[in-house]
Scaffold this motif. Structure first.
Motif, PDB file in Angstrom:
ATOM      1  N   ALA A 159      -4.996  -5.489  -3.618  1.00 45.40           N
ATOM      2  CA  ALA A 159      -5.373  -5.098  -2.260  1.00 45.40           C
ATOM      3  C   ALA A 159      -4.181  -4.517  -1.507  1.00 45.40           C
ATOM      4  CB  ALA A 159      -5.941  -6.297  -1.506  1.00 45.40           C
ATOM      5  N   GLU A 160      -3.022  -5.121  -1.698  1.00 48.45           N
ATOM      6  CA  GLU A 160      -1.821  -4.594  -1.043  1.00 48.45           C
ATOM      7  C   GLU A 160      -1.482  -3.204  -1.577  1.00 48.45           C
ATOM      8  OE1 GLU A 160       1.091  -7.546  -1.793  1.00 48.45           O
ATOM      9  OE2 GLU A 160       0.260  -8.996  -0.357  1.00 48.45           O
ATOM     10  N   GLU A 161      -1.621  -3.016  -2.884  1.00 48.28           N
ATOM     11  CA  GLU A 161      -1.334  -1.718  -3.499  1.00 48.28           C
ATOM     12  C   GLU A 161      -2.279  -0.642  -2.990  1.00 48.28           C
ATOM     13  OE1 GLU A 161       0.528   1.089  -5.958  1.00 48.28           O
ATOM     14  OE2 GLU A 161       1.138  -0.979  -5.531  1.00 48.28           O
ATOM     15  N   GLY A 196      -3.990  -0.809  -0.122  1.00 44.09           N
ATOM     16  CA  GLY A 196      -4.220  -0.863   1.317  1.00 44.09           C
ATOM     17  C   GLY A 196      -5.650  -1.248   1.600  1.00 44.09           C
ATOM     18  N   GLN A 210       4.245 -12.874 -10.649  1.00 45.61           N
ATOM     19  CA  GLN A 210       3.504 -13.170  -9.432  1.00 45.61           C
ATOM     20  C   GLN A 210       2.151 -12.479  -9.389  1.00 45.61           C
ATOM     21  OE1 GLN A 210       6.109 -12.138  -6.236  1.00 45.61           O
ATOM     22  NE2 GLN A 210       7.366 -13.968  -6.494  1.00 45.61           N
ATOM     23  N   THR A 211       1.987 -11.387 -10.115  1.00 44.77           N
ATOM     24  CA  THR A 211       0.714 -10.666 -10.072  1.00 44.77           C
ATOM     25  C   THR A 211      -0.067 -10.834 -11.360  1.00 44.77           C
ATOM     26  OG1 THR A 211       1.789  -8.638 -10.855  1.00 44.77           O
ATOM     27  CG2 THR A 211       1.604  -8.952  -8.469  1.00 44.77           C
ATOM     28  N   VAL A 252      -0.227  -2.287 -10.677  1.00 41.39           N
ATOM     29  CA  VAL A 252       0.037  -3.703 -10.426  1.00 41.39           C
ATOM     30  C   VAL A 252       0.320  -4.431 -11.741  1.00 41.39           C
ATOM     31  CG1 VAL A 252      -0.980  -5.862  -9.608  1.00 41.39           C
ATOM     32  CG2 VAL A 252      -1.295  -3.756  -8.288  1.00 41.39           C
ATOM     33  N   THR A 305      -5.075 -10.063  -4.871  1.00 38.28           N
ATOM     34  CA  THR A 305      -4.340  -9.963  -3.608  1.00 38.28           C
ATOM     35  C   THR A 305      -3.284  -8.864  -3.698  1.00 38.28           C
ATOM     36  OG1 THR A 305      -4.688 -12.318  -3.187  1.00 38.28           O
ATOM     37  CG2 THR A 305      -2.923 -11.225  -1.957  1.00 38.28           C
ATOM     38  N   ALA A 306      -2.565  -8.818  -4.828  1.00 41.09           N
ATOM     39  CA  ALA A 306      -1.574  -7.762  -5.030  1.00 41.09           C
ATOM     40  C   ALA A 306      -2.242  -6.393  -5.127  1.00 41.09           C
ATOM     41  CB  ALA A 306      -0.770  -8.040  -6.301  1.00 41.09           C
ATOM     42  N   ARG A 328       3.904  -4.171 -13.151  1.00 43.55           N
ATOM     43  CA  ARG A 328       5.035  -4.730 -12.433  1.00 43.55           C
ATOM     44  C   ARG A 328       5.712  -5.827 -13.248  1.00 43.55           C
ATOM     45  NH1 ARG A 328       2.296  -5.531  -6.446  1.00 43.55           N
ATOM     46  NH2 ARG A 328       1.976  -3.315  -5.978  1.00 43.55           N
ATOM     47  N   GLU A 350      -9.058  -3.962   2.027  1.00 44.43           N
ATOM     48  CA  GLU A 350      -9.495  -5.143   2.756  1.00 44.43           C
ATOM     49  C   GLU A 350     -10.169  -6.096   1.772  1.00 44.43           C
ATOM     50  OE1 GLU A 350     -13.018  -6.349   5.954  1.00 44.43           O
ATOM     51  OE2 GLU A 350     -12.472  -4.244   5.656  1.00 44.43           O
TER      52      GLU A 350
END
Length: 271
Positions: free
Chosen positions: A164-166, A168, A262-263, A255, A161-162, A258, A170
């Protein structure tokens, strides 16, 4: 006299035979309950694969999720690495009352020889599809504007999930490990990143097929995947279009660096 079966043929035929057994088990035991159905599927598919390989490749060793580990494989030149039923949860969801039966489960059959994977097949019996190293599937080409990441439909790990955010990206939820890995070939996803714990049988066949099609395969740090080790755990995996592989690996590294829990990778079993 018929020509001898190639290793690619044996991998493909073994996966198809086990898949046919699983479809029959699913039909005959659909009302048995999820646990009993999963157990019957594991057992019958294992029996089918063991019998097929014993007939056609009797001298080779076998590493299977559903059989005791034979240490003789560690001194063998040739080892079949198999998962008789990849995605027992999906296999057990037979549908009814307007809900369709799930098709996102698979059979994995791969051959390791002299240090590397040389043949393999992933059968998706309920979807009517089989992917093998020969003939190799044709992969989609080009770099997408938005990367699609295959992810567990029921247990999406925080790390992905992290990621995917990094990126951008889907997230595209789906079933078993083999289904997610081969989704890149079906153009349903551009990469599959797993960082929560697997075994060699979860990825060997999908990786063999992905490599034959020209996809990138590696550990999440970019290092090679190594099979037939004393400990068959292989905790992480990347399968990706080569056009996005460098971008995905760079994002994984960011990621992972970090300073937060959480990741951190969380367990996402293939079952």
């Amino acid at each position: 006299m018929p020509a001898p079966r190639s290793d690619d043929d044996v991998a493909r035929e073994a996966a198809v035979v086990a898949g046919e057994v699983l479809l029959r088990v699913r039909s005959e035991h659909a009302s048995a309950g999820a646990g009993a159905l999963a157990d019957a599927g594991d057992r019958c598919a294992q029996q089918a694969l063991a019998a097929y390989l014993a007939e056609h490749r009797p001298e080779d060793a076998v590493l299977s999720e559903e059989a005791a580990d034979d240490p003789a494989r560690l001194t063998s030149r040739r080892v079949w690495i198999v998962d008789p039923l990849d995605g027992t949860r999906e296999f057990s969801e037979v549908g009814g009352h307007g809900v369709p039966a799930r098709t996102d489960w698979a059979v994995h059959v791969a051959l390791w020889e002299d240090g590397d994977l040389v043949a393999g097949a992933v059968a998706m019996p309920a979807a009517g599809a089989t992917y093998s190293t020969a003939p190799a599937p044709q992969r989609p080409e080009g770099a997408p504007d938005v990367v699609r990441l295959a992810v567990s439909r029921s247990r999406p790990p925080a790390f992905v999930t992290a990621l995917a955010e990094e990126l951008g990206a889907e997230l595209v939820p789906m079933g078993s490990a083999g289904v997610k890995a081969t989704s890149v070939l079906r153009d349903e996803a551009d990469a599959y990143v797993h960082a929560g714990g697997q075994h060699e049988w979860d990825s060997a066949a999908p990786v063999a097929v992905a490599r034959a099609a020209g996809l990138h395969t590696s550990r999440v740090d970019g290092s090679p995947l190594v099979y037939n080790r004393p400990d068959p755990t292989l905790p992480d995996l990347v399968v990706a279009r080569p056009e996005v592989a460098e971008r995905v690996l760079a994002a994984i590294a960011r990621v992972a660096a970090r300073p937060t829990d959480q990741t951190a990778p969380t367990p996402e079993t293939a079952r």
